[in-house]
Design a protein around this motif. Sequence first.
Motif, short mmCIF file in Angstrom:
data_model
loop_
_atom_site.label_atom_id
_atom_site.label_comp_id
_atom_site.label_asym_id
_atom_site.label_seq_id
_atom_site.Cartn_x
_atom_site.Cartn_y
_atom_site.Cartn_z
N THR A 180 43.78 44.86 41.42
CA THR A 180 42.73 43.83 41.51
C THR A 180 41.45 44.41 42.09
O THR A 180 40.34 44.12 41.62
CB THR A 180 43.22 42.66 42.38
OG1 THR A 180 44.44 42.15 41.81
CG2 THR A 180 42.18 41.55 42.43
N LYS A 220 39.76 46.52 39.54
CA LYS A 220 39.13 45.63 38.55
C LYS A 220 37.79 45.13 39.05
O LYS A 220 36.80 45.04 38.31
CB LYS A 220 40.07 44.47 38.24
CG LYS A 220 39.57 43.51 37.18
CD LYS A 220 40.62 42.44 36.91
CE LYS A 220 40.10 41.43 35.88
NZ LYS A 220 41.12 40.37 35.61
N THR A 274 42.08 44.10 33.08
CA THR A 274 43.33 44.28 33.85
C THR A 274 44.10 45.50 33.35
O THR A 274 44.62 46.30 34.14
CB THR A 274 44.20 43.03 33.73
OG1 THR A 274 43.47 41.90 34.21
CG2 THR A 274 45.48 43.17 34.53
#
Length: 785
Positions: free
Chosen positions: A85, A88, A105
């Motif tokens: 995450t 990202k 992702t």
Amino acid sequence: MAEAHQAVAFQFTITPEGIDLQLSYQALNQIYLSGVRSWKKRVSRMRNRVIKGVYPASPSSWLIVVIAILATMYMRSDPSMGLITKIKQHLPLSLHVSLSAQGQTMLSALVFSTLLWLSLILALRFCLKLLLSYHQWMFEQHGRISNITKVWVTLLRLLSSRKPLLYSYQTSLPHLPVPAIKDTLSRYLLSVRPLMADPDYKQMTELANHFESNLGNRLQRYLKLKALWATNYVSDWWEEYIYLRSRGPIMVNSNYYGMDFLYVTPTPVQAARAGNTITALLLYRRKVNREELKPSRVPGTVIPLCAAQCERMFNTTRTPGVETDVLQHWQDSEFVAVYNKGRFFRLWVYRAGRLLSPREIEYQIQRILDDPSPPQPGEEKLGALTAGERVPWSHTRKEYFSSGINKRSLDAIERAAFFVTLDDEEQGMRGEDPAGNLDRYAKSLLHGKCYDRWFDKSFSIVIYKNGKSGLNAEHSWADAPTVAHLWEYTLATDAFQLGYTEDGHCKGDVDRSLPLPQRLTWDISSEVQAQVNSSLAVAQALADDVDCHVFPFRDFGKGRIKKLRISPDAFIQIGLQLAYYRDRGGFCLTYEASMTRLFREGRTETVRSCSNESCAFVKALEDGEAAEHCRQLFRQASERHQNLYRMAMTGAGIDRHLFCLYVVSKYLGVESPFLKKVLSEPWRLSTSQTPVQQMELFDLKNHPDYISLGGGFGPVADDGYGVSYIIVGEDMINFHVSSKYSCTDTDSHRFGAQISKALQDIMTVFSADTKTPKVPAQPQAKKLL
């Protein structure tokens, strides 16, 4: 003449109508194919960099990690604990715009997988380095293996299970440690105790203690700083100061030789032997370039040895300088340099990117042999420049070989893959005087006529008129085991893989359109010829002074020695101590070469074979003491010798540490009476074992005559002996002994006879022992791994 072909690949003339362009499609095709070969080598090198860069993992393991991460994410679990995450969130804005949320992702997962994969590789390499830093296995004996060593063996096997390339282990090898100065000094004093009278030993002890408490610790700090920074704290200084800065002749003093089979000459046809030998050497070079050779290992184990010395095996020349020589290495070379009857040739061994067949190389060699042209003025003995003093050769090279045709011809020799001499003599164990002919064979390989070898090349191959062969190797770029590995492969490939036809010629077809070998041209002035004659006089005096004796010892070999549970090397070394004592009436400082290639860029260390224990045995035997007492003393001497050898291999030697401390003192401009005295001590007995590393290449059961003679070197001290030996099979040991005629106290043949008698007498001592020995002398790890 590939250069000429490429130069006329296209021709053009300017006419009133414009440019008339004429293309030679055959020549252009050869250029294209040669370029394809070059690019294939580049791609192969890049591929190998990736493979060895991720070892002990594999490139395909990246895909496994990626699939595992994506599979875990598919199961709605986050294996990254939030890192994907975060990755990202930090993707460039352009990717946020162009990729969907799912694509972002996936990309983040790929980045995380790659980082995880690289981390795992670093962890595996760190673990492998830790495992290779463990050396206690070498000191453990049969039946007494510790649990730590057993676990270590299992882990090392596990991490070494994937097939490595030649250089795969390089970055995982540990650095050579700097021993504690106190330990080195105590080991040194112990080594010289049997060689010094009490007053001399007391004085040396005082010098050592003063050195340790004053200058020694200061020098040690600088040395430890170097060890932290450099890959190996010894090797660069050893190469420079022991080899490259030597201003005397390298012929005899530094270069060494390797011999052909003892009893067999695969073909009597000189050109055919040259064809197969050159082909075998180039096939070995191809394996080195592609890293297809298996990494060398400690015999009988999976423990790798440093392969750095292989890098400069081919296309390498030692060029002379005023203060120091320089090793020059080229990435590739498509030709070899050939010398015959005073003429130099460039022989192209590739055509259109294809390695010539052995039969084609034989055809080209025969054309050189059949060439009736005489040497140019000053050409015949030009090689003497490489055999004499280095400073005159440096001045001559700079002044007369730095431009014009001389530079082009010299470049052809120095940039060649290796040097080949087509000798007009016959050599080998032959005729009515086989023993004397063996001695002359050794002298021929060691120095030849002093002008028919190019001693600066990494190695020169010699092919004699009767088909016998051998090599002469320059020492600065590598040590004998590296060259021995090459020579073993060459002899085995020549005899058993390539082979010959019934009439003694190479197998294969010939393209008779091959261009003639290129004759090198020179413009040798009277000044150069004068220097050639001067260098030849120096070299000839050195060569005439060398007394070489080569003899096979057939009474017994390692098979019978190992039945006594004694190390064959220890047996021979103690035998040499006994032989020297009988020959000279005393003991001397003895050098035995040991390798330190368990460490990165390791080269050699000295085993001081003359010990208190070996001297005690010799004196007991000569005093006629009881056989049982002599056997007990011998076993103590053998165990002591093995322990010295193990310590040298594992970085706890004496001489390289003291040598580096001396170099540091010179850089600091300080004098050490202790170091000066230590480094001035002569090695009157210098010894070395030539290892047999690829016995699987030779079928001694079905072809018992195909045994190697090994090789030898010149004496290190003017009043000493040089002894090289090779343990062949179970029942033979070949010895090479050298000394100088100018010393009235030495005689190579006399010492050779003393060696044979010493070995026989030691075996006689043990022949009287009917009990089964209980003291093992072999490191058990060789049986475990």
